[in-house]
Write a protein that holds these residues in place. Structure first.
Motif, PDB file in Angstrom:
ATOM      1  N   GLU A 162       0.829  -1.201   0.000  1.00 47.10           N
ATOM      2  CA  GLU A 162       0.000   0.000   0.000  1.00 47.10           C
ATOM      3  C   GLU A 162       0.868   1.257   0.000  1.00 47.10           C
ATOM      4  OE1 GLU A 162      -3.323   0.119  -0.172  1.00 47.10           O
ATOM      5  OE2 GLU A 162      -3.399  -2.075  -0.322  1.00 47.10           O
ATOM      6  N   GLY A 163       0.324   2.318  -0.575  1.00 52.83           N
ATOM      7  CA  GLY A 163       0.910   3.638  -0.421  1.00 52.83           C
ATOM      8  C   GLY A 163       1.894   4.078  -1.467  1.00 52.83           C
ATOM      9  N   PHE A 164       2.303   3.196  -2.375  1.00 53.06           N
ATOM     10  CA  PHE A 164       3.318   3.553  -3.361  1.00 53.06           C
ATOM     11  C   PHE A 164       2.756   4.359  -4.535  1.00 53.06           C
ATOM     12  CE2 PHE A 164       6.039   0.718  -1.134  1.00 53.06           C
ATOM     13  CZ  PHE A 164       7.330   0.896  -1.600  1.00 53.06           C
ATOM     14  N   TRP A 165       1.438   4.346  -4.719  1.00 51.77           N
ATOM     15  CA  TRP A 165       0.842   4.972  -5.898  1.00 51.77           C
ATOM     16  C   TRP A 165      -0.307   5.890  -5.500  1.00 51.77           C
ATOM     17  CZ3 TRP A 165       3.673   4.139 -10.130  1.00 51.77           C
ATOM     18  CH2 TRP A 165       4.494   3.001 -10.161  1.00 51.77           C
ATOM     19  N   ALA A 166      -0.449   6.969  -6.229  1.00 56.58           N
ATOM     20  CA  ALA A 166      -1.563   7.893  -6.024  1.00 56.58           C
ATOM     21  C   ALA A 166      -2.347   8.010  -7.323  1.00 56.58           C
ATOM     22  CB  ALA A 166      -1.051   9.265  -5.593  1.00 56.58           C
ATOM     23  N   ASP A 167      -3.647   8.221  -7.216  1.00 60.29           N
ATOM     24  CA  ASP A 167      -4.469   8.402  -8.408  1.00 60.29           C
ATOM     25  C   ASP A 167      -4.922   9.855  -8.521  1.00 60.29           C
ATOM     26  OD1 ASP A 167      -6.491   8.677  -6.518  1.00 60.29           O
ATOM     27  OD2 ASP A 167      -7.403   6.725  -6.951  1.00 60.29           O
ATOM     28  N   ARG A 168      -5.660  10.138  -9.578  1.00 62.69           N
ATOM     29  CA  ARG A 168      -6.089  11.513  -9.856  1.00 62.69           C
ATOM     30  C   ARG A 168      -6.950  12.063  -8.719  1.00 62.69           C
ATOM     31  NH1 ARG A 168      -9.924  14.664 -12.015  1.00 62.69           N
ATOM     32  NH2 ARG A 168      -9.308  16.260 -13.535  1.00 62.69           N
ATOM     33  N   PRO A 200      -0.043  20.448 -24.552  1.00 58.78           N
ATOM     34  CA  PRO A 200      -0.799  21.633 -24.977  1.00 58.78           C
ATOM     35  C   PRO A 200      -1.107  22.579 -23.820  1.00 58.78           C
ATOM     36  CG  PRO A 200      -1.714  19.654 -25.979  1.00 58.78           C
ATOM     37  CD  PRO A 200      -0.703  19.206 -24.979  1.00 58.78           C
ATOM     38  N   ARG A 201      -1.323  22.020 -22.618  1.00 59.07           N
ATOM     39  CA  ARG A 201      -1.572  22.828 -21.425  1.00 59.07           C
ATOM     40  C   ARG A 201      -0.354  22.720 -20.512  1.00 59.07           C
ATOM     41  NH1 ARG A 201      -5.830  21.036 -18.094  1.00 59.07           N
ATOM     42  NH2 ARG A 201      -6.023  23.176 -17.321  1.00 59.07           N
ATOM     43  N   ARG A 202       0.259  23.862 -20.233  1.00 57.15           N
ATOM     44  CA  ARG A 202       1.479  23.875 -19.441  1.00 57.15           C
ATOM     45  C   ARG A 202       1.214  24.319 -18.010  1.00 57.15           C
ATOM     46  NH1 ARG A 202       5.679  26.875 -23.634  1.00 57.15           N
ATOM     47  NH2 ARG A 202       5.687  25.250 -25.250  1.00 57.15           N
ATOM     48  N   GLY A 203       2.249  24.149 -17.174  1.00 57.53           N
ATOM     49  CA  GLY A 203       2.172  24.592 -15.796  1.00 57.53           C
ATOM     50  C   GLY A 203       2.187  23.425 -14.833  1.00 57.53           C
ATOM     51  N   HIS A 204       1.888  23.725 -13.576  1.00 60.87           N
ATOM     52  CA  HIS A 204       1.920  22.690 -12.538  1.00 60.87           C
ATOM     53  C   HIS A 204       0.590  22.636 -11.801  1.00 60.87           C
ATOM     54  CE1 HIS A 204       3.401  26.380 -10.437  1.00 60.87           C
ATOM     55  NE2 HIS A 204       2.635  25.921  -9.441  1.00 60.87           N
ATOM     56  N   ILE A 205       0.380  21.554 -11.103  1.00 61.64           N
ATOM     57  CA  ILE A 205      -0.845  21.355 -10.335  1.00 61.64           C
ATOM     58  C   ILE A 205      -0.825  22.290  -9.120  1.00 61.64           C
ATOM     59  CG2 ILE A 205      -2.220  19.655  -9.070  1.00 61.64           C
ATOM     60  CD1 ILE A 205      -0.881  17.489 -10.833  1.00 61.64           C
ATOM     61  N   LEU A 277       1.128  14.532 -15.329  1.00 63.00           N
ATOM     62  CA  LEU A 277       0.520  15.616 -16.104  1.00 63.00           C
ATOM     63  C   LEU A 277      -0.098  15.141 -17.417  1.00 63.00           C
ATOM     64  CD1 LEU A 277       3.021  18.541 -15.489  1.00 63.00           C
ATOM     65  CD2 LEU A 277       0.650  18.377 -14.700  1.00 63.00           C
ATOM     66  N   GLU A 278       0.314  13.970 -17.911  1.00 62.27           N
ATOM     67  CA  GLU A 278      -0.349  13.458 -19.110  1.00 62.27           C
ATOM     68  C   GLU A 278      -1.837  13.276 -18.849  1.00 62.27           C
ATOM     69  OE1 GLU A 278       0.926  10.222 -21.399  1.00 62.27           O
ATOM     70  OE2 GLU A 278       3.012  10.866 -21.537  1.00 62.27           O
ATOM     71  N   ASP A 283      -7.424  16.906 -19.012  1.00 61.48           N
ATOM     72  CA  ASP A 283      -8.756  17.339 -18.595  1.00 61.48           C
ATOM     73  C   ASP A 283      -8.796  18.861 -18.603  1.00 61.48           C
ATOM     74  OD1 ASP A 283     -11.150  17.944 -17.417  1.00 61.48           O
ATOM     75  OD2 ASP A 283     -10.749  16.884 -15.541  1.00 61.48           O
ATOM     76  N   PRO A 284      -9.552  19.483 -19.508  1.00 59.72           N
ATOM     77  CA  PRO A 284      -9.572  20.955 -19.592  1.00 59.72           C
ATOM     78  C   PRO A 284     -10.021  21.617 -18.296  1.00 59.72           C
ATOM     79  CG  PRO A 284     -10.625  19.957 -21.504  1.00 59.72           C
ATOM     80  CD  PRO A 284     -10.406  18.861 -20.538  1.00 59.72           C
TER      81      PRO A 284
END
Length: 292
Positions: A162-168, A200-205, A277-278, A283-284
């Protein structure tokens, strides 16, 4: 057959040179190449480089593009399911009786990705070669060419951790402040700020901090930073002492390098956002921050 005892998550070239003849050791080359072509940028298997330019004695090529990823996934290098991962691991000689050392010809992010896949699936004895192929060559150690067939693997028992991966969804809760965790972008500063990038969409979360994978590596020696220097480079991610850190990049590769550094530094709960980021930027409606 007795597998050698790995001294740490990292092994040195000296340690590996002393254990190359051990029957219970599997050495894997996880190299992937990024190439520009008239049709644009694409990822290319490192197999030809492995065969023609050379590899460590006894090393087997591990294909991160296809075998250790899900080619039917929605983005590059999608994490394979347990069945596919077990098959890919056994195909390169991994079973319950071996220790595994992974390297690449870059700065270690590909090796870290394969380490992350194997460790998260329950492979206990797996380490990354510090400095990878570049350091091995720089020290004048033996390089061989051509194909090396993998050993025949026996039983491989996987037990996902558990814990190694995160989802959207988890990333969304961090980005909106609903979850108390750190969000770390492992891309170069220009991509983090939105000045560069192929998407196409740049930047960070939103709510992200920037710890590029290149900053946790000594670029001259290709070795991993340690001690106070490493902790200083990771300070942006750990300043608020978060219980959990989620790392992302473009496709989950650079994130593995920074995530691996965080685990080496002793952080107990680090995850990779596999879609990175892919997935997010596709997601617009998903917000991205661009810094002037």
């Amino acid at each position: 057959m007795a597998a050698p005892e790995l001294p740490d998550l990292l092994v040195t070239t000296e340690w590996l040179a002393d254990h190359l003849d051990d029957d219970g050791l599997v050495v894997l080359d996880a190299t992937v190449l990024g190439v520009e072509s008239p049709a644009g940028f694409r990822w290319l298997s490192g197999l030809d480089e492995h065969l023609i330019e050379g590899h460590l004695p006894g090393a087997v090529f591990a294909d991160l593009l296809d075998e250790f990823s899900d080619p039917d996934g929605g983005f590059s290098f999608t994490r394979p399911d347990a069945e596919r991962l077990e098959r890919a691991a056994r195909d390169v000689g991994i079973d319950d009786g071996v220790a595994v050392v992974v390297y690449d010809s870059s700065i270690g992010q590909w090796a870290a990705r394969l380490w992350w896949l194997l460790a998260s699936a329950g492979v206990d004895r797996v380490a990354v070669l510090d400095g990878g192929l570049a350091r091995w060559r720089a020290e004048g150690r033996e390089i061989v060419t051509g194909y090396r067939p993998p050993r025949a693997a026996g039983t491989l028992t996987l037990a996902p951790r558990e814990g190694f991966w995160a989802d959207r969804h988890e990333v969304h809760t961090i980005a909106t402040g609903e979850a108390d965790a750190a969000l770390v972008c492992a891309l170069p500063p220009g991509e983090f700020r939105g000045e560069t990038g192929r998407r196409p969409r740049r930047g960070h979360i939103p709510r992200s901090v920037n710890v590029p994978v290149s900053t946790v590596i000594d670029r001259e020696s290709r070795t991993h930073l340690r001690g106070d220097e490493l902790h200083a480079r990771l300070s942006a991610a750990t300043a608020d002492s978060p219980d959990r850190v989620v790392v992302y990049c473009g496709a989950g590769i650079a994130a593995a390098g920074t995530g691996f550094a965080l685990r080496r530094a002793g952080h107990p709960d680090v995850a990779i956002y596999d879609g990175s980021l892919e997935e997010w930027a596709a997601d617009p409606a998903a917000p991205l921050v661009v810094q002037a």
